[in-house]
Design an enzyme around this catalytic site. Structure first.
Site, PDB file in Angstrom:
ATOM      1  N   SER A 248      -2.065 -13.627  53.094  1.00  0.00           N
ATOM      2  CA  SER A 248      -0.979 -13.259  52.549  1.00  0.00           C
ATOM      3  C   SER A 248      -1.501 -12.453  51.553  1.00  0.00           C
ATOM      4  CB  SER A 248      -0.090 -14.732  52.028  1.00  0.00           C
ATOM      5  OG  SER A 248       0.401 -13.872  51.308  1.00  0.00           O
TER       6      SER A 248
ATOM      7  N   TYR B  62      -2.915 -20.910  46.692  1.00  0.00           N
ATOM      8  CA  TYR B  62      -2.515 -20.350  47.918  1.00  0.00           C
ATOM      9  C   TYR B  62      -3.254 -18.785  48.290  1.00  0.00           C
ATOM     10  CZ  TYR B  62       0.198 -18.254  52.303  1.00  0.00           C
ATOM     11  OH  TYR B  62       0.722 -18.001  53.134  1.00  0.00           O
TER      12      TYR B  62
ATOM     13  N   LYS C 113      -6.072 -17.948  50.976  1.00  0.00           N
ATOM     14  CA  LYS C 113      -6.001 -16.556  51.023  1.00  0.00           C
ATOM     15  C   LYS C 113      -7.561 -15.635  51.179  1.00  0.00           C
ATOM     16  CE  LYS C 113      -2.354 -18.057  53.947  1.00  0.00           C
ATOM     17  NZ  LYS C 113      -2.705 -18.094  55.803  1.00  0.00           N
TER      18      LYS C 113
END
Length: 242
Positions: free
Chosen positions: A134, A147, A151
């Protein structure tokens, strides 16, 4: 258009938007595709549509992953399974959610590589692995402590795996997409105080589509990328070039 005739690829998270788009693209290019994920009904529907082979398993279970992937005769892998978690600051984050995000996104990707790579090495055909990371691993995004951290771990798994598997002619790369406006994404990025200011900072100024992520994934799997490994490729409309 790449030619994957005679090659097999495992795609995890295959019932999600990017995963399903990647499955469709690979099948169209001649690949035998193993579609992995937890959604048994969704996998069955995707199999009916595309001819992909459903491989149900839970990314959080090493036993599940081992049993599902260790015997697959694959030349390529796309680690697309993921979980968004929550929007929270470091001081407000729910550590149980953080642990779940890490478990699915980072640990899950590593487990797939751990249990699929020995077979790829033994077959001696080389191959390619693409991890779906990401933009949140490349720049700090508000609320993305869980998150983004997961990533960033995926990107390091990519680099170390590229180093370790390169001698076996197995390439490992990541793609780092911007937001694809799925139903899950819309719960955060769809808010008027969030989405428009973000797009205003992006040179291309629009959300990505699933196919715009699937295309570079398939390129990195293909022979056209035969000298590319250990790369984290932004697919972000220029957002991270600021």
């Amino acid at each position: 258009m790449a030619d994957f005739t005679g090659r097999a690829v495992l795609v995890t998270g295959a019932t999600g938007g990017i995963g399903a788009a990647t499955v469709r693209r690979l099948v169209a290019d001649g690949a035998t595709v193993y579609a992995g994920g937890r959604n048994v009904d969704g996998l069955a529907a995707l199999a009916d549509e595309t001819g992909a082979h459903p491989v149900p398993f839970d990314l959080t279970s090493e036993d599940d992953v081992r049993d599902a992937v260790s015997g697959l005769p694959v030349d390529g892998v796309v680690n697309c399974g993921g979980f968004g978690g929550e929007i929270a600051t470091p001081q407000d984050t729910d550590i149980a959610v953080f642990d779940k995000v890490i478990s699915i996104n980072a640990r899950g990707s590593l487990l797939v590589i751990k249990h699929v790579a020995p077979g790829m090495i033994q077959r001696g055909r080389g191959g390619a692995i693409v991890n779906v990371s990401s933009q949140a691993s490349l720049v700090a995004l508000p609320g993305h402590i869980s998150y983004g951290s997961s990533k960033a771990a995926v990107d390091n798994i990519t680099r170390v795996s590229a180093l370790e598997l390169g001698p076996h002619n197995i390439r490992v790369n990541s793609v780092n997409p911007t937001v694809v406006m799925t139903e899950m994404s819309a719960s955060h990025w769809g808010h008027p105080e969030v989405g428009p200011p973000f797009l205003a900072q992006m040179p291309l100024g629009r959300w990505a589509t699933e196919d715009e992520i699937a295309g570079p994934i398939v390129f990195l799997l293909s022979d056209d990328a035969a000298m590319i490994t250990g790369v984290c490729l932004p697919i972000d409309g220029g957002y991270t070039c600021r």
